[in-house]
Enzyme design. Structure first.
Site, mmCIF file in Angstrom:
data_model
loop_
_atom_site.group_PDB
_atom_site.id
_atom_site.type_symbol
_atom_site.label_atom_id
_atom_site.label_comp_id
_atom_site.label_asym_id
_atom_site.label_seq_id
_atom_site.Cartn_x
_atom_site.Cartn_y
_atom_site.Cartn_z
ATOM 1 N N ASP A 185 37.801 41.883 49.046
ATOM 2 C CA ASP A 185 38.263 41.750 47.909
ATOM 3 C C ASP A 185 39.747 41.064 47.990
ATOM 4 O O ASP A 185 40.514 41.074 48.958
ATOM 5 C CB ASP A 185 38.307 42.942 47.216
ATOM 6 C CG ASP A 185 38.164 42.863 45.775
ATOM 7 O OD1 ASP A 185 37.044 42.833 45.261
ATOM 8 O OD2 ASP A 185 39.154 42.529 45.004
ATOM 9 N N ASP A 241 40.588 36.199 49.870
ATOM 10 C CA ASP A 241 40.562 35.297 48.736
ATOM 11 C C ASP A 241 39.269 34.425 48.982
ATOM 12 O O ASP A 241 39.291 33.565 49.703
ATOM 13 C CB ASP A 241 41.749 34.338 48.625
ATOM 14 C CG ASP A 241 41.705 33.370 47.546
ATOM 15 O OD1 ASP A 241 40.838 33.481 46.914
ATOM 16 O OD2 ASP A 241 42.752 32.814 47.104
ATOM 17 N N VAL A 242 38.372 34.769 48.460
ATOM 18 C CA VAL A 242 37.013 34.154 48.502
ATOM 19 C C VAL A 242 37.012 32.533 48.146
ATOM 20 O O VAL A 242 35.958 31.753 48.573
ATOM 21 C CB VAL A 242 35.763 34.642 47.721
ATOM 22 C CG1 VAL A 242 35.349 35.894 48.587
ATOM 23 C CG2 VAL A 242 35.994 34.731 46.472
ATOM 24 N N TYR A 302 30.723 30.571 31.900
ATOM 25 C CA TYR A 302 30.234 31.483 32.713
ATOM 26 C C TYR A 302 28.874 31.281 32.919
ATOM 27 O O TYR A 302 28.139 31.547 34.125
ATOM 28 C CB TYR A 302 30.278 32.842 31.972
ATOM 29 C CG TYR A 302 29.994 34.227 32.576
ATOM 30 C CD1 TYR A 302 30.447 34.851 33.565
ATOM 31 C CD2 TYR A 302 28.621 34.629 32.262
ATOM 32 C CE1 TYR A 302 30.038 35.743 34.482
ATOM 33 C CE2 TYR A 302 28.146 35.889 33.022
ATOM 34 C CZ TYR A 302 28.689 36.234 34.026
ATOM 35 O OH TYR A 302 28.476 37.246 34.833
ATOM 36 N N LYS A 339 26.892 30.782 36.702
ATOM 37 C CA LYS A 339 25.785 31.627 37.209
ATOM 38 C C LYS A 339 24.345 30.896 37.308
ATOM 39 O O LYS A 339 23.725 31.160 38.455
ATOM 40 C CB LYS A 339 25.700 32.775 36.257
ATOM 41 C CG LYS A 339 26.656 33.754 36.231
ATOM 42 C CD LYS A 339 27.042 34.285 37.702
ATOM 43 C CE LYS A 339 28.286 35.154 37.922
ATOM 44 N NZ LYS A 339 28.588 35.765 39.237
ATOM 45 N N THR A 375 29.581 48.818 33.996
ATOM 46 C CA THR A 375 30.585 48.830 35.361
ATOM 47 C C THR A 375 31.740 49.436 34.943
ATOM 48 O O THR A 375 32.462 49.772 36.135
ATOM 49 C CB THR A 375 30.906 47.291 35.596
ATOM 50 O OG1 THR A 375 31.424 46.814 34.479
ATOM 51 C CG2 THR A 375 29.918 46.179 36.227
#
Length: 263
Positions: free
Chosen positions: A37, A58-59, A153, A157, A188
């Site tokens: 993460d 950091d993806v 968004y 996706k 969540t």
């Protein structure tokens, strides 16, 4: 249970609820779990709670992807499973095709799409070396419905879903499977994403005078099974797609939404 016994698995975004639940479920099923993460505080909390190896990542950084996967191969000998679970970054407010700011839009695509592409790109060579593999990309029900109040968004996706199909076709000759999971209304805990969607729903014409609670009630009423999902439901879908039980399953979009498919 040992459905994932000795499988070496990398789960990104593990500081969040879905990533953390997935990491816990994988460990419970016997996997060797590495989590990552960008948020050190949340990552440390997940590491302590689950008791697995954690890597700050950091993806969106291509070099870090190479370093993380290289480190996993050196330590564990291979990579069997990647769960691409990005931050699900979104802008606040009603972001429709007319009002969206391009700087925000591009940043959202960078985190939600490009990071997933980078992960797949880095994982496939490692899985080739391992002789097989499973890539699981976390998409959203937003990939399959119109999201006029969260246009960027929904686009991001949908792109993740399409990327998963392409990766599945490319990886098939190497026994590398790729599937996506499309969560619906998942509780969540922080509420930030869903609250922003509720605010978007209330701004739609037929709900112009509704407050957020009314929007929430209306939104939840769309779920045929009559209840919200939990991160556990998403995690168990990922367990199936990571396991040998799904060895003949590739390119699917697993909708986990309580039966909700159309907004």
């Amino acid at each position: 249970m040992n459905r994932l016994a000795n499988k070496v698995c990398l789960i990104t975004g593990a500081g969040g609820a879905i990533g953390r639940a997935t990491a816990q479920a994988f460990k419970d099923e016997g996997a060797i779990v590495v989590i990552s993460d960008i948020n050190k505080r949340l990552l440390d909390a997940s590491e302590q709670e689950i008791g697995c190896q954690a890597v700050l990542q950091d993806v969106t950084n291509e070099a870090q992807w190479a370093d993380v996967i290289d480190g996993i191969e050196k330590q564990h000998g291979r990579l069997d499973v990647l769960v691409n679970n990005p931050e699900n970054l979104d802008s606040s407010g009603n972001v429709n095709p007319e009002t969206t700011q391009m700087e925000d839009f591009r940043r959202l695509q960078l985190v939600n799409v490009e990071s997933v592409m980078l992960g797949c790109r880095a994982a496939i060579p490692a899985m080739k070396r391992a002789g097989a593999g499973s890539i699981i990309n976390i998409s959203s029900i937003a990939a399959a419905i119109a999201t006029p109040f969260k246009v960027g968004y929904g686009i991001s996706k949908a792109a993740v879903r399409h990327l998963s199909w392409s990766d599945a076709a490319h990886g098939a000759p190497y026994k590398i499977r790729c599937n996506s999971i499309m969560p619906g209304r998942i509780e969540t805990g922080d509420g930030a994403m869903m609250d922003s969607i509720f605010k978007g729903v209330e701004r739609r014409g037929e709900m112009a005078d509704a407050d957020t609670d009314t929007a929430r009630t209306t939104f939840n009423a769309l779920i045929p099974l009559g209840q919200l999902g939990s991160p556990y439901e998403i995690a168990m879908g990922a367990v199936y797609l990571a396991s040998d039980e799904s060895r003949y399953v590739s390119s699917i979009s697993l909708l986990i939404s309580g039966g909700w498919s159309v907004l």
